[in-house]
Design a protein around this motif. Sequence first.
Motif, PDB file in Angstrom:
ATOM      1  N   UNK A 186      -5.093   3.573  -5.423  1.00  0.00           N
ATOM      2  CA  UNK A 186      -5.660   3.165  -4.133  1.00  0.00           C
ATOM      3  C   UNK A 186      -4.753   3.665  -3.011  1.00  0.00           C
ATOM      4  N   UNK A 187      -5.263   3.692  -1.781  1.00  0.00           N
ATOM      5  CA  UNK A 187      -4.429   4.111  -0.649  1.00  0.00           C
ATOM      6  C   UNK A 187      -3.304   3.113  -0.370  1.00  0.00           C
ATOM      7  N   UNK A 188      -2.141   3.639  -0.049  1.00  0.00           N
ATOM      8  CA  UNK A 188      -0.998   2.783   0.295  1.00  0.00           C
ATOM      9  C   UNK A 188      -1.317   1.823   1.430  1.00  0.00           C
ATOM     10  N   UNK A 189      -2.146   2.288   2.382  1.00  0.00           N
ATOM     11  CA  UNK A 189      -2.432   1.496   3.569  1.00  0.00           C
ATOM     12  C   UNK A 189      -3.183   0.213   3.313  1.00  0.00           C
ATOM     13  N   UNK A 190      -3.682   0.016   2.096  1.00  0.00           N
ATOM     14  CA  UNK A 190      -4.316  -1.268   1.795  1.00  0.00           C
ATOM     15  C   UNK A 190      -3.302  -2.392   1.745  1.00  0.00           C
ATOM     16  N   UNK A 191      -2.047  -2.064   1.454  1.00  0.00           N
ATOM     17  CA  UNK A 191      -1.041  -3.121   1.318  1.00  0.00           C
ATOM     18  C   UNK A 191       0.153  -2.936   2.256  1.00  0.00           C
ATOM     19  N   UNK A 192       0.317  -1.744   2.852  1.00  0.00           N
ATOM     20  CA  UNK A 192       1.489  -1.482   3.685  1.00  0.00           C
ATOM     21  C   UNK A 192       1.076  -1.007   5.069  1.00  0.00           C
ATOM     22  N   UNK A 193       1.839  -1.422   6.072  1.00  0.00           N
ATOM     23  CA  UNK A 193       1.685  -0.897   7.417  1.00  0.00           C
ATOM     24  C   UNK A 193       2.721   0.181   7.678  1.00  0.00           C
ATOM     25  N   UNK A 225       3.856  -9.344   2.694  1.00  0.00           N
ATOM     26  CA  UNK A 225       4.144 -10.451   1.779  1.00  0.00           C
ATOM     27  C   UNK A 225       5.422 -10.134   1.024  1.00  0.00           C
ATOM     28  N   UNK A 226       6.013 -11.163   0.450  1.00  0.00           N
ATOM     29  CA  UNK A 226       7.257 -10.972  -0.291  1.00  0.00           C
ATOM     30  C   UNK A 226       7.033 -10.090  -1.519  1.00  0.00           C
ATOM     31  N   UNK A 227       5.912 -10.279  -2.220  1.00  0.00           N
ATOM     32  CA  UNK A 227       5.644  -9.453  -3.393  1.00  0.00           C
ATOM     33  C   UNK A 227       5.435  -7.991  -2.999  1.00  0.00           C
ATOM     34  N   UNK A 228       4.710  -7.765  -1.914  1.00  0.00           N
ATOM     35  CA  UNK A 228       4.500  -6.385  -1.461  1.00  0.00           C
ATOM     36  C   UNK A 228       5.817  -5.742  -1.052  1.00  0.00           C
ATOM     37  N   UNK A 229       6.717  -6.532  -0.469  1.00  0.00           N
ATOM     38  CA  UNK A 229       8.038  -6.021  -0.109  1.00  0.00           C
ATOM     39  C   UNK A 229       8.821  -5.609  -1.357  1.00  0.00           C
ATOM     40  N   UNK A 230       8.788  -6.436  -2.382  1.00  0.00           N
ATOM     41  CA  UNK A 230       9.503  -6.108  -3.618  1.00  0.00           C
ATOM     42  C   UNK A 230       8.978  -4.789  -4.202  1.00  0.00           C
ATOM     43  N   UNK A 234      -1.148   1.126  -7.488  1.00  0.00           N
ATOM     44  CA  UNK A 234      -0.689  -0.097  -6.821  1.00  0.00           C
ATOM     45  C   UNK A 234      -0.996  -1.291  -7.728  1.00  0.00           C
ATOM     46  N   UNK A 235      -0.047  -2.220  -7.859  1.00  0.00           N
ATOM     47  CA  UNK A 235      -0.321  -3.411  -8.668  1.00  0.00           C
ATOM     48  C   UNK A 235      -1.579  -4.131  -8.184  1.00  0.00           C
ATOM     49  N   UNK A 236      -2.451  -4.472  -9.116  1.00  0.00           N
ATOM     50  CA  UNK A 236      -3.688  -5.149  -8.740  1.00  0.00           C
ATOM     51  C   UNK A 236      -3.407  -6.490  -8.068  1.00  0.00           C
ATOM     52  N   UNK A 237      -2.284  -7.091  -8.390  1.00  0.00           N
ATOM     53  CA  UNK A 237      -1.939  -8.378  -7.776  1.00  0.00           C
ATOM     54  C   UNK A 237      -1.765  -8.272  -6.267  1.00  0.00           C
ATOM     55  N   UNK A 285       2.427  -5.132 -14.634  1.00  0.00           N
ATOM     56  CA  UNK A 285       1.059  -5.649 -14.622  1.00  0.00           C
ATOM     57  C   UNK A 285       0.085  -4.523 -14.409  1.00  0.00           C
ATOM     58  N   UNK A 286      -1.195  -4.812 -14.446  1.00  0.00           N
ATOM     59  CA  UNK A 286      -2.194  -3.760 -14.267  1.00  0.00           C
ATOM     60  C   UNK A 286      -2.136  -3.174 -12.862  1.00  0.00           C
ATOM     61  N   UNK A 287      -2.446  -1.889 -12.751  1.00  0.00           N
ATOM     62  CA  UNK A 287      -2.431  -1.200 -11.464  1.00  0.00           C
ATOM     63  C   UNK A 287      -3.779  -0.523 -11.245  1.00  0.00           C
TER      64      UNK A 287
END
Length: 574
Positions: A469-476, A494-499, A569-572, A464-466
């Motif tokens: 962006x900084x990793x920290x927007x989606x990961x701790x 989230x499960x998608x972020x984990x995948x 990072x995936x826009x989703x 999908x589109x990406x």
Amino acid sequence: MRGGSVLRVGNASGFYGDRFAAVREMLTGGPLDVLTGDYLAELTMLILARDRLRDPSLGYARTFLRQMEECLGLARDRGVRVVVNAGGLNPARLAERLRELAQRLGVPTAVAHVEGDDLLARREELGLPEHLLAANAYLGGFGVAACLAEGADVVVTGRVTDAALVAGPAIAHFGWGPDELDALAGAVLAGHVLECGAQATGGNYAFFGEHDVDRPGFPLAELHADGSSVVTKHPGTGGAVTIGTVTAQLLYETGGAHYLGPDVTARLDSVRLTEEGPDRVRIDGVRGEAPPPTLKVGLNRLGGHRNEVVFVLTGLDIEAKAALVQRQLAAALPPEVRPAELRWTLARTDHPDADTEEAASALLRLTARDRDPAKVGRELGKAAVELGLAGYPGFHLTAPPGPGAPYGVFTAAYLDAKLVEHTAVLPDGRRITVPPAAGTGHVAAVTGHVASVDAELPEPLPPGPTRRAPLGLVLGARSGDKGGDANLGVWARTEDAWRWLAHTLTVDRLRALLPETADLPVTRHLLPNLKAVNFTLTGLLGEGVAAQHRFDPQAKALGEWLRSRHLDIPEALL
């Protein structure tokens, strides 16, 4: 101490120097059965060893005595037992001082202590290295449990594992034996969550902006007979207890799926976390395996002497200015006074067209090390200062060079647990020998690490589109030190972020994002239940925190550096 169905254990200290008022806050904030305090770290043991060199009656965390002077009567009035590792290198002396304090305050208190971890006097017998300042085995919780079972109100220990401060009271309360591995493992992981105090309630938390963390409260755990627990905090205190804060602490200073300890090997890949309500996170499903037959032994010695000179470089031509001062200083130090190690680090803190001089400046740090204190003292400072009118334009230092100071080195050894004399010294002076666990688990005799087979990867996200962006927007992330190694845990919410995390943040990708790790051994472990990956970066911290090998000697901010790096990072997910 054996009693009801729930044991409420709180924590009031995560390190020597933590919030002094936390003991009173925890005792007055709500009901507790046991209050613990962790005062020891690798660096603390070196500090206490140097105290003991100056005065053999010292070697313990003196802050704890002052806290008890203020709060011992309160603890006894409320029926709260106190278990701390503030005994450091001299638990017997701290126990004696506490008895004197209790008598002076008129507060009847049964004080016990745990000893046997201090192996310095047995160095030759055990084949440990020479020139040590301290050598301490990491003991488990059964010595603490023996003291509590015999009526102790306060138990002080030396070097036990941090989690043993919680596991010990649980063993005494629920009557667990050494073969009840799942229950022990659950208590150990509850102890690991509590051990660093406010880190479990929103302190040092990647997503700190989501909670009130101006003054987070300290955590407590409600432990159950099966080893499950609920992590929470007193009502009305700051911070938050969430699956995220608990996940971050579970990843802190751990490695793969096997969390080794003297009582049990806890399986981090079996942990289930459930949010029960506001500020309530249940930990259950923890499986335990036999502990290793060895005990970890922390060894502290003096490594030599070090000094630091910081040059301020302002404005244009920063790189050329840095190169000039390095050439000039090298020429100014003849071989007979040149330190064994000279390490230069340029921090580009400068900004173009800056509106303040400080914002226009970079810092060039010179770190010198040598066994000879003279080589990092006057001669080094003299050579740096003499460049003042002959160096780069705008030459100045952040401070005049000092005389240098000794630095310590921490290493770990592994000994057969049967060689260590684990002893509970009861309030009446009786001594109970605590037998070692039947260590049939993973042998950690060389490194203390167990090689894990990577868990199965989840399905990747569909294309999908990406967006960059900084990793920290989606990961701790949370990071820390283990001797000369760094630990870096990264988790998704989230499960998608984990995948995406599991497939994206490989060892090679980590090395590219953190170039400092490019030539180091890096090990990755998958922990699907926590939606996390955990990395061990071998050798990143040189000889450990006391040696001050790098800018961030305990790797405390390594995770935040990683979170600041940019990826597609995936826009989703954004």
